[in-house]
Design an enzyme around this catalytic site. Structure first.
Site, PDB file in Angstrom:
ATOM      1  N   ASP A 193      -5.254   5.680  -3.234  1.00 35.54           N
ATOM      2  CA  ASP A 193      -4.600   5.518  -4.521  1.00 35.54           C
ATOM      3  C   ASP A 193      -6.208   4.705  -4.405  1.00 35.54           C
ATOM      4  O   ASP A 193      -7.040   4.112  -3.047  1.00 35.54           O
ATOM      5  CB  ASP A 193      -4.410   4.206  -4.518  1.00 35.54           C
ATOM      6  CG  ASP A 193      -4.430   2.878  -6.005  1.00 35.54           C
ATOM      7  OD1 ASP A 193      -4.204   3.910  -6.904  1.00 35.54           O
ATOM      8  OD2 ASP A 193      -4.176   1.513  -5.703  1.00 35.54           O
ATOM      9  N   SER A 194      -6.682   3.745  -5.311  1.00 36.93           N
ATOM     10  CA  SER A 194      -8.504   3.038  -5.375  1.00 36.93           C
ATOM     11  C   SER A 194      -7.584   2.072  -3.921  1.00 36.93           C
ATOM     12  O   SER A 194      -9.306   1.099  -4.037  1.00 36.93           O
ATOM     13  CB  SER A 194      -8.309   2.602  -6.843  1.00 36.93           C
ATOM     14  OG  SER A 194      -7.814   1.683  -7.532  1.00 36.93           O
ATOM     15  N   GLU A 210      -5.406  -7.247  -7.123  1.00 36.89           N
ATOM     16  CA  GLU A 210      -6.166  -7.134  -6.218  1.00 36.89           C
ATOM     17  C   GLU A 210      -6.386  -8.654  -5.838  1.00 36.89           C
ATOM     18  O   GLU A 210      -6.459  -9.073  -4.220  1.00 36.89           O
ATOM     19  CB  GLU A 210      -7.375  -6.040  -6.396  1.00 36.89           C
ATOM     20  CG  GLU A 210      -7.540  -4.913  -6.305  1.00 36.89           C
ATOM     21  CD  GLU A 210      -6.492  -4.119  -4.828  1.00 36.89           C
ATOM     22  OE1 GLU A 210      -7.117  -4.171  -3.550  1.00 36.89           O
ATOM     23  OE2 GLU A 210      -6.021  -2.838  -5.290  1.00 36.89           O
ATOM     24  N   HIS A 244      -1.316  -0.227  -9.826  1.00 37.94           N
ATOM     25  CA  HIS A 244      -1.143  -2.153  -9.373  1.00 37.94           C
ATOM     26  C   HIS A 244       0.288  -2.553  -9.919  1.00 37.94           C
ATOM     27  O   HIS A 244       0.076  -3.627  -9.584  1.00 37.94           O
ATOM     28  CB  HIS A 244      -2.191  -2.358  -9.825  1.00 37.94           C
ATOM     29  CG  HIS A 244      -3.305  -1.852  -8.960  1.00 37.94           C
ATOM     30  ND1 HIS A 244      -3.519  -1.006  -8.745  1.00 37.94           N
ATOM     31  CD2 HIS A 244      -4.390  -3.100  -7.816  1.00 37.94           C
ATOM     32  CE1 HIS A 244      -5.271  -0.750  -7.695  1.00 37.94           C
ATOM     33  NE2 HIS A 244      -4.825  -1.881  -6.989  1.00 37.94           N
ATOM     34  N   CYS A 266      -1.931   6.736  -8.154  1.00 34.72           N
ATOM     35  CA  CYS A 266      -2.790   5.895  -8.802  1.00 34.72           C
ATOM     36  C   CYS A 266      -2.656   6.962 -10.833  1.00 34.72           C
ATOM     37  O   CYS A 266      -3.197   8.279 -10.773  1.00 34.72           O
ATOM     38  CB  CYS A 266      -4.832   6.313  -8.232  1.00 34.72           C
ATOM     39  SG  CYS A 266      -5.789   5.954  -9.272  1.00 34.72           S
ATOM     40  N   CYS A 275       0.256   1.599 -14.396  1.00 28.42           N
ATOM     41  CA  CYS A 275      -0.281   1.708 -13.305  1.00 28.42           C
ATOM     42  C   CYS A 275       0.346   1.593 -11.880  1.00 28.42           C
ATOM     43  O   CYS A 275       0.547   0.444 -12.487  1.00 28.42           O
ATOM     44  CB  CYS A 275      -1.567   0.732 -13.847  1.00 28.42           C
ATOM     45  SG  CYS A 275      -2.955   0.698 -12.273  1.00 28.42           S
TER      46      CYS A 275
HETATM   47  N1  DGL Z   1      -3.787   2.237  -9.701  1.00 23.48           N
HETATM   48  C1  DGL Z   1      -4.724   2.804  -9.927  1.00 23.48           C
HETATM   49  C2  DGL Z   1      -4.006   3.590 -11.575  1.00 23.48           C
HETATM   50  O1  DGL Z   1      -2.324   3.866 -10.671  1.00 23.48           O
HETATM   51  C3  DGL Z   1      -5.655   1.102  -9.946  1.00 23.48           C
HETATM   52  C4  DGL Z   1      -6.915   1.723 -11.264  1.00 23.48           C
HETATM   53  C5  DGL Z   1      -7.853   0.998 -10.098  1.00 23.48           C
HETATM   54  O2  DGL Z   1      -8.048   1.186  -9.802  1.00 23.48           O
HETATM   55  O3  DGL Z   1      -8.463   0.684 -12.140  1.00 23.48           O
HETATM   56  O4  DGL Z   1      -4.231   3.193 -12.631  1.00 23.48           O
END
Ligand code: DGL
Length: 268
Positions: free
Chosen positions: A11-12, A153, A189, A74, A187
């Site tokens: 993931d990011s 975050e 997150h 992600c 997402c």
């Molecule tokens: N967890 C990522 C997603 O599902 C986050 C995206 C991001 O880094 O903007 O889209």
């Protein structure tokens, strides 16, 4: 490829840990290598070219650990880079969009599905395509919520947090007006915001993208005869591209348990 090889997840940043949480619960025998690209989070406001470049670099990092499959934990990377990853790398790939769309179609009663996600995910139309491929009569209402990843975050996701509430009210109002009965948290997150979202939309069924992908991964590994069924507790290793300490601090909240493996900061 052997059953004993680990599953790679990326993931990011921290969000993909919500997918690791269900992986650990549902497939405890599996070894997991997690990569969170914390130096470059968020991905969701970047161009498709940049997201594709980052996503391929993430996969290549995981491949160094001989992963037997990759989970794109992600939505942004799944929406933008899934096809490229499948074409470029010869291993089973599981994303989060398809499984979440399937769950939403199965659970909606009035055929009106809401999706919230990053700008890139929403602009890609990936959820609309996935939902309509299953049932063309479904209606999908999407809303980009670029402020939510930075909030999460930074540890701001509690339902009584005033800032969270104001931002969610603004993002969710148009979906409420469309009378959706199901909302996909598009997402990884966002599961941390689930209670806060539910407080804004009390009668709506909320689906966390990510949870559904574990079933898809299990099916895929079974099909390739790669499911690890040694009945030994899997080992988990975590890698980030920046600031291992902050990741370690917040990881437990995402995992819903204490961090059970080392976190290492690497340069891609
Ligand atoms: N967890 C990522 C997603 O599902 C986050 C995206 C991001 O880094 O903007 O889209």
């Amino acid at each position: 490829m052997k059953k004993e090889q680990p599953i790679g997840v990326f993931d990011s940043g921290l969000g993909g840990l919500t997918v690791v949480k269900s992986l650990i619960e549902q497939m405890p025998d599996e070894d997991i290598i997690y990569f969170g690209d914390t130096a470059r989070v968020p991905y969701g406001s970047r161009s498709s070219e940049t997201i594709q470049t980052y996503a391929c670099q993430d996969v290549e990092f995981l491949l160094q650990y001989q992963v037997k499959a990759v989970v794109i934990a992600c939505n942004t990377a799944d929406s933008m880079a899934r096809t490229l990853i499948e074409e470029r790398y010869d291993l089973p790939v599981v994303g989060v969009v398809g499984p979440a769309a399937q769950k939403a179609v199965a659970q909606t009663a009035n055929g009106k599905i809401g999706v919230i996600g990053t700008k890139a995910t929403v602009n890609s139309g990936a959820y609309e395509k996935a939902v309509k491929a299953i049932d063309p009569f479904m209606r999908v209402f999407s809303r980009a919520c670029p402020l939510l990843v930075p909030l999460v975050e930074n540890g701001r996701f509690q339902r009584n947090d005033k800032v969270v509430r104001i931002i969610l009210d603004e993002y969710l109002e148009p979906l409420h007006r469309e009378n959706i009965d199901t909302l996909v948290l598009g997402c990884t997150h966002y599961p941390l915001l689930k209670e806060a979202v539910q407080a804004c939309l009390p009668d709506v069924n909320i689906i966390s993208s990510g949870e559904a992908s574990t079933d898809t991964l299990r099916e895929l590994l079974t099909r390739h005869n790669l499911l690890n069924d040694t009945k030994e507790r899997g080992e988990h290793r975590y890698f980030v591209s920046d600031d291992a300490a902050t990741f370690t601090e917040n990881a437990e909240i995402f995992l819903g348990r204490s961090l059970d493996g080392a976190v290492q900061c690497i340069t891609l």
